[in-house]
Design a protein around this motif. Structure first.
Motif, mmCIF file in Angstrom:
data_model
loop_
_atom_site.group_PDB
_atom_site.id
_atom_site.type_symbol
_atom_site.label_atom_id
_atom_site.label_comp_id
_atom_site.label_asym_id
_atom_site.label_seq_id
_atom_site.Cartn_x
_atom_site.Cartn_y
_atom_site.Cartn_z
ATOM 1 N N VAL A 1 10.051 10.312 11.972
ATOM 2 C CA VAL A 1 8.982 10.847 10.954
ATOM 3 C C VAL A 1 10.112 12.062 9.774
ATOM 4 C CG1 VAL A 1 7.047 11.977 11.083
ATOM 5 C CG2 VAL A 1 7.212 9.945 12.091
ATOM 6 N N ARG A 2 9.916 11.449 9.111
ATOM 7 C CA ARG A 2 10.837 12.996 8.085
ATOM 8 C C ARG A 2 9.171 13.484 7.113
ATOM 9 N NH1 ARG A 2 16.350 10.915 5.041
ATOM 10 N NH2 ARG A 2 15.948 13.876 4.274
ATOM 11 N N LEU A 3 9.632 14.796 6.584
ATOM 12 C CA LEU A 3 8.694 15.711 6.133
ATOM 13 C C LEU A 3 9.116 16.289 5.272
ATOM 14 C CD1 LEU A 3 6.315 16.517 9.152
ATOM 15 C CD2 LEU A 3 6.046 14.654 7.607
ATOM 16 N N ASP A 4 10.337 16.692 4.759
ATOM 17 C CA ASP A 4 10.662 16.659 3.438
ATOM 18 C C ASP A 4 10.878 16.792 2.592
ATOM 19 O OD1 ASP A 4 12.853 14.844 4.580
ATOM 20 O OD2 ASP A 4 14.072 15.645 4.001
ATOM 21 N N ARG A 5 10.554 15.476 2.075
ATOM 22 C CA ARG A 5 10.625 14.258 1.060
ATOM 23 C C ARG A 5 9.440 13.074 0.985
ATOM 24 N NH1 ARG A 5 15.758 11.323 0.875
ATOM 25 N NH2 ARG A 5 15.380 9.669 2.906
ATOM 26 N N PHE A 6 8.522 13.880 -0.249
ATOM 27 C CA PHE A 6 7.064 12.971 -0.247
ATOM 28 C C PHE A 6 6.918 11.450 -0.027
ATOM 29 C CE2 PHE A 6 7.985 12.130 -4.610
ATOM 30 C CZ PHE A 6 7.085 10.497 -5.167
ATOM 31 N N ASP A 7 8.081 10.890 -0.466
ATOM 32 C CA ASP A 7 7.649 9.357 -0.218
ATOM 33 C C ASP A 7 8.101 9.241 1.534
ATOM 34 O OD1 ASP A 7 10.674 10.266 0.042
ATOM 35 O OD2 ASP A 7 11.306 8.636 -0.444
ATOM 36 N N GLN B 1 6.705 16.604 -7.669
ATOM 37 C CA GLN B 1 8.289 15.278 -7.707
ATOM 38 C C GLN B 1 8.914 15.465 -7.870
ATOM 39 O OE1 GLN B 1 7.399 13.318 -11.433
ATOM 40 N NE2 GLN B 1 8.946 11.565 -10.827
ATOM 41 N N ASP B 2 10.071 15.057 -6.688
ATOM 42 C CA ASP B 2 11.594 15.848 -6.365
ATOM 43 C C ASP B 2 11.696 16.415 -5.817
ATOM 44 O OD1 ASP B 2 11.653 13.648 -8.030
ATOM 45 O OD2 ASP B 2 12.763 14.584 -9.855
ATOM 46 N N ARG B 3 10.714 17.511 -5.404
ATOM 47 C CA ARG B 3 10.510 18.138 -4.039
ATOM 48 C C ARG B 3 11.326 18.054 -2.900
ATOM 49 N NH1 ARG B 3 11.659 22.317 -1.557
ATOM 50 N NH2 ARG B 3 9.979 24.636 -1.807
ATOM 51 N N LEU B 4 12.184 18.788 -2.286
ATOM 52 C CA LEU B 4 12.581 18.543 -1.542
ATOM 53 C C LEU B 4 12.657 19.907 -0.750
ATOM 54 C CD1 LEU B 4 14.105 16.202 -0.095
ATOM 55 C CD2 LEU B 4 15.906 17.526 -0.582
ATOM 56 N N TRP C 1 1.102 -1.035 0.052
ATOM 57 C CA TRP C 1 0.084 -0.008 0.232
ATOM 58 C C TRP C 1 1.217 1.598 0.198
ATOM 59 C CZ3 TRP C 1 -4.649 -0.142 -1.987
ATOM 60 C CH2 TRP C 1 -5.653 -1.210 -1.350
ATOM 61 N N ARG C 2 1.919 1.495 0.812
ATOM 62 C CA ARG C 2 2.394 2.540 1.443
ATOM 63 C C ARG C 2 3.004 2.950 -0.916
ATOM 64 N NH1 ARG C 2 8.270 3.643 1.211
ATOM 65 N NH2 ARG C 2 8.688 5.572 2.309
ATOM 66 N N TRP C 3 3.787 2.228 -1.026
ATOM 67 C CA TRP C 3 4.350 1.824 -2.636
ATOM 68 C C TRP C 3 3.367 3.009 -4.011
ATOM 69 C CZ3 TRP C 3 9.050 3.742 -2.264
ATOM 70 C CH2 TRP C 3 9.613 2.633 -1.093
ATOM 71 N N ALA C 4 1.918 1.687 -2.886
ATOM 72 C CA ALA C 4 1.298 2.204 -4.262
ATOM 73 C C ALA C 4 0.288 3.794 -4.013
ATOM 74 C CB ALA C 4 -0.519 1.310 -3.828
ATOM 75 N N ILE C 5 0.964 4.749 -2.845
ATOM 76 C CA ILE C 5 0.621 5.548 -2.709
ATOM 77 C C ILE C 5 1.534 6.183 -3.224
ATOM 78 C CG2 ILE C 5 -0.008 7.336 -0.441
ATOM 79 C CD1 ILE C 5 -1.230 4.748 1.020
ATOM 80 N N VAL C 6 2.647 6.581 -2.710
ATOM 81 C CA VAL C 6 4.193 6.943 -2.933
ATOM 82 C C VAL C 6 3.600 7.263 -5.070
ATOM 83 C CG1 VAL C 6 6.368 7.538 -3.730
ATOM 84 C CG2 VAL C 6 5.380 6.495 -1.868
ATOM 85 N N ALA C 7 3.341 5.555 -5.599
ATOM 86 C CA ALA C 7 3.672 5.535 -7.258
ATOM 87 C C ALA C 7 2.102 6.726 -7.991
ATOM 88 C CB ALA C 7 3.559 4.017 -7.484
ATOM 89 N N LEU C 8 1.025 6.740 -6.834
ATOM 90 C CA LEU C 8 -0.311 7.448 -7.605
ATOM 91 C C LEU C 8 -0.526 8.625 -7.008
ATOM 92 C CD1 LEU C 8 -2.029 3.568 -7.349
ATOM 93 C CD2 LEU C 8 -1.340 5.003 -9.908
ATOM 94 N N TRP C 9 0.386 9.370 -5.925
ATOM 95 C CA TRP C 9 0.139 10.766 -5.456
ATOM 96 C C TRP C 9 0.050 11.153 -6.571
ATOM 97 C CZ3 TRP C 9 2.182 11.488 -0.040
ATOM 98 C CH2 TRP C 9 2.057 12.296 0.130
ATOM 99 N N GLY C 10 0.312 11.065 -7.390
ATOM 100 C CA GLY C 10 -0.055 12.697 -8.098
ATOM 101 C C GLY C 10 -0.941 12.705 -8.679
ATOM 102 N N LEU C 11 -1.721 10.761 -8.806
ATOM 103 C CA LEU C 11 -2.946 10.932 -10.107
ATOM 104 C C LEU C 11 -4.300 11.185 -9.111
ATOM 105 C CD1 LEU C 11 -1.962 7.369 -10.895
ATOM 106 C CD2 LEU C 11 -1.492 9.959 -12.380
ATOM 107 N N VAL C 12 -3.956 11.371 -7.869
ATOM 108 C CA VAL C 12 -5.090 11.379 -6.819
ATOM 109 C C VAL C 12 -6.227 13.437 -7.455
ATOM 110 C CG1 VAL C 12 -5.952 12.015 -4.609
ATOM 111 C CG2 VAL C 12 -4.490 10.571 -5.022
ATOM 112 N N PRO C 13 -7.360 12.110 -7.515
ATOM 113 C CA PRO C 13 -8.655 13.698 -8.117
ATOM 114 C C PRO C 13 -7.827 14.675 -6.855
ATOM 115 C CG PRO C 13 -9.707 12.073 -8.625
ATOM 116 C CD PRO C 13 -8.603 11.486 -7.573
ATOM 117 N N SER C 14 -7.803 16.156 -7.450
ATOM 118 C CA SER C 14 -8.402 16.931 -6.099
ATOM 119 C C SER C 14 -8.685 18.259 -7.272
ATOM 120 C CB SER C 14 -6.363 17.460 -6.190
ATOM 121 O OG SER C 14 -5.375 17.255 -7.194
ATOM 122 N N ASN C 15 -8.901 19.288 -6.109
ATOM 123 C CA ASN C 15 -9.208 20.776 -6.177
ATOM 124 C C ASN C 15 -7.614 22.088 -5.991
ATOM 125 O OD1 ASN C 15 -11.946 19.763 -6.394
ATOM 126 N ND2 ASN C 15 -11.862 20.121 -3.564
ATOM 127 N N ALA C 16 -7.342 21.786 -7.436
ATOM 128 C CA ALA C 16 -5.792 22.107 -7.395
ATOM 129 C C ALA C 16 -5.854 23.612 -7.094
ATOM 130 C CB ALA C 16 -5.308 21.891 -8.893
#
Length: 757
Positions: free
Chosen positions: A66-72, A126-129, A22-37
């Protein structure tokens, strides 16, 4: 897309162990989640919150895993599209352990921003640190402009503010102190010396203002209040560290502080001189002597003289030396802990690493060394004024006066004789770079002089001409700090004046007005005083002190009221006056004065030494037990005592004399068995008791003779009042059995002597 739901009592960080796919599914599909941009923008809305409020702990260090500086990594705390199942949202909303652990909670708006971001899919480029960033918010009580505040009612302004608070709290103020108690309080608070018995016997509250003016005008005022400033300035007369060698020329700075307070030097000028007096006031000897402030702290003789800058340890010594100066300037003058940005951006206050290292660039050319003052106060050649002279020319003229009529001060300098591997810069600043993680072996970008922009309009970088003297950077810092629009300068000093008068500051952390410090107990009163000092054309400290001690609040008794204590046990609202213990120096000076030995007119100049130095050429040993307490040369006020860092004076240390290597805004007050033993058995106390006993003995004679009242004389001289009936009975019996010297020692150990009511 359907994401797994986790029960509210199940920690989200356990998800990978339960179902790692599930973790890798979330990371891989992160940008595909519908959003109110359009709802929340990551860069402008979310990233600043994470950087300023979270990454101090949850950046690369990953505290708590816990790290919050990168999305994965952040994905472990989030369920995109479902804020209710996201541990990040739960914990910033107050669920235990609530975050941030060591700071103020996120505001409601910040929490809602993060919640909306997650609900919209938690998009992350993507790749935002993210990099740990300083708090950039100037919306904090100490950083806001000083409010224009008027007293809430007529009358004395201090009482107007305090009485309104007392009414709101349902408190009745304690009654006034009796005249003898009030007079003794004034004597110790304004001069640090015991009251004159005859004056105490006739004092009336009606003459309060004239007595206050008399004390403020006395030389003793600067000696008492100068001691308070020297505590802040971390003043001592030895270097500290392993080889705690003497500083033979530190004392002119001490005399400067005393004179400046007695002269009521404008506070902004007082600050400017101590940072850059040589640049701002060329030709004025005070402008050089005042630089003793920057050099007053400890100094590593081995690191500078024996190791040198060619080695890493020597460069570390230079770095720490500048850090100590920087910390002193901002802790003392602006109540700001800039030193917390040495290894990372300040976690709580708007100070970045760049801001911190710009300050290193300000002090990059100076070292601590003996520096010629030139003619002036205390010399044979008058004032030696050279108005308008350039910094460089002034230094050349001053240099000509060395082993002549000029004097020397231990201060910051760019010209001095080499000592081992300790060599002057000649005014050429050392290159300063931003150190990654504060490591001298990991230099980053070069830095130019500047300061933290702590208020609107403050300049982060100073605009200096290419050929500017090194002192011009210090001048720019001094002028910036003393601007009328800098709220920290004025709030900081009036908080200290209040503290030193009422025994408790309005802000309980006088050296830290940041988010990790305390908030003011009386913010409107603090701003009233700050504005009053700032807007006074003379910027007079004495005027503020006079205002405080002429208030009804200052005149209150220090007794107990059970009903008031039930409401306000800490006396935050000042329903009574705060009883305090004598400081160590007040105790020593009082014993000398009461014994008739204090050389009160012997002021200034080199300090007296109440010790004998052994092994002076290597690592000096300061032996106090070898000193004769009856030596008249040491019967001066304690402020003129030679202060040693490594081996402090035993009696004064037992009585809470502070560590001179630190900036100390207020004295601790303890009650220990060691104090009782010291006050009874110390050789100095024994000697003073013998001398006071001789004075007491002169009043023994015919009981019918009014002058023949040894117990009355002892109490009136030491306590500022006659003995009460029970005291007289006990002390007369003790005198008959043990003699006058032992009676004196008992009086010196009475609570009514040691405490100021």
């Amino acid at each position: 897309m359907v994401f797994p739901r986790i029960a509210s009592n199940e920690p989200i960080r356990r998800l990978p162990a339960v179902c790692p796919l599930w973790r890798w599914a979330i990371v891989a599909l992160w940008g595909l989640v519908p959003s109110n941009a359009d709802a929340v923008d990551f860069e402008t809305d979310v990233a600043p919150i994470l950087q300023s409020r979270c990454l101090g702990c949850h950046g690369p260090a990953g505290e708590g895993g816990v790290r919050l500086d990168r999305f994965d990594d952040a994905a472990e705390t989030l369920v995109p599209g479902d804020p209710g199942a996201s541990r990040l949202i739960e914990q910033v909303s107050g669920r235990e352990p609530a975050m941030p652990l060591d700071g103020d909670p996120l505001s409601g708006a910040e929490v809602e921003t993060l919640r909306a971001w997650v609900a919209a899919g938690a998009s992350w480029p993507q790749d935002r640190l993210l990099e740990d960033g300083p708090a950039s918010d100037l919306d904090w009580w100490s950083l806001r402009p000083i409010a224009a505040v008027e007293p809430p009612r007529p009358g004395h302004p201090i009482d107007a503010f305090l009485d309104a608070r007392l009414e709101d709290a349902g408190l009745d103020p304690f009654g006034p102190a009796d005249p003898a108690t009030l007079y003794r309080r004034l004597c110790y608070d304004l001069t640090g010396l015991p009251p004159d018995p005859e004056r105490a016997a006739t004092f009336s509250a009606l003459e309060l203002e004239s007595v206050v003016d008399e004390m403020l005008a006395s030389e003793a005022f600067g000696e008492k209040w100068g001691r308070r400033w020297l505590d802040l300035a971390r003043y001592a007369e030895t270097h500290g560290y392993d080889k705690d060698k003497p500083r033979e020329h530190a004392w002119p700075y001490r005399d400067y502080v005393i004179a400046a307070l007695n002269d009521d030097k404008p506070y902004d000028r007082f600050v400017q001189e101590q940072i850059a007096g040589d640049a701002l006031f060329p030709g004025d000897p005070d402008g050089v002597v005042a630089l003793g402030f920057l050099a007053a702290g400890p100094w590593d003789f081995i690191g500078h003289v024996e190791v040198g800058e060619a080695k890493v340890d020597g460069r570390i010594a230079k770095h720490l030396d500048r850090d100590e100066m920087i910390s002193a300037v901002f802790n003392v003058f602006a109540s700001t802990t800039v030193q917390c940005a040495q290894c990372h951006h300040h976690k709580f206050d708007p100070v970045s690493m760049e801001d911190y290292y710009r300050l290193h660039a300000v002090f990059a050319a100076v070292d601590r060394a003996d520096r010629p003052i030139g003619p002036g106060r205390g010399s044979d050649e008058g004032t030696g004024s050279d108005e308008g002279a350039g910094v460089g020319k002034r230094d050349e003229r001053a240099k000509e006066t060395v082993g002549g009529t000029g004097r020397t001060v231990f201060a910051v300098a760019t010209e001095f004789e080499p000592q081992g591997k300790f060599v002057a810069t000649g005014g050429d600043p050392r290159p300063i770079r931003r150190l990654n993680r504060g490591d001298i072996r990991s230099p980053g970008d070069p830095m130019s002089p500047g300061m933290p922009p702590l208020w609107p309009g403050a300049d982060a970088e100073f605009v200096l001409s290419p050929d500017a003297d090194e002192a011009n950077a210090r001048a720019a810092l001094a002028l910036s700090l003393t601007r009328p629009e800098n709220p920290l300068l004025w709030r900081s000093i009036v908080n200290r004046l209040w503290h030193w008068t009422f025994g408790r500051p309005i802000v309980e952390t006088p050296n830290d007005f940041g988010r990790m410090g305390a908030k003011p107990s009386h913010p409107r009163l603090l701003d009233y005083l700050a504005a009053r000092l700032r807007d006074d054309p003379r910027h007079s400290l004495k005027s503020i002190v006079r205002l405080l001690v002429t208030s009804e609040a200052y005149r209150r008794g220090s007794g107990h009221d059970a009903a008031a204590a039930e409401i306000d046990s800490g006396n935050v609202n000042l329903w009574r006056f705060n009883r305090r213990r004598m400081t160590a120096e007040e105790f020593r000076d009082s014993l000398l004065a009461i014994s008739g030995l204090l050389r009160v007119e012997d002021r200034g100049g080199p300090s007296f030494r109440d010790f004998v130095i052994e092994k002076p050429k290597h690592s000096p040993h300061y032996e106090y037990h070898l000193h004769d307490p009856d030596d008249p040369a040491c019967h001066r006020r304690s402020i003129y005592r030679f202060v040693v860092r490594s081996q402090p004076q035993p009696l004064l240390t037992a009585l809470d004399c502070p560590d001179p290597s630190l900036s100390v805004p207020g004295r601790d007050e303890s009650t220990t068995a060691v104090q009782a033993l010291a006050q009874w058995n110390n050789r100095f106390v024994e000697s003073m008791s013998r001398h006071f006993g001789e004075r007491i003995g002169r009043h023994v004679g015919d009981p019918k003779d009014r002058a023949a009242d040894p117990v009355g004389f002892a109490c009136e001289t030491a306590l500022g009042r006659p003995p009460d009936e029970r005291e007289r009975e006990l002390l007369e019996a003790y005198l008959r059995e043990h003699g006058a010297a032992n009676l004196a020692r008992v009086v010196f150990n009475m609570n009514r002597f040691v405490y100021i009511d």
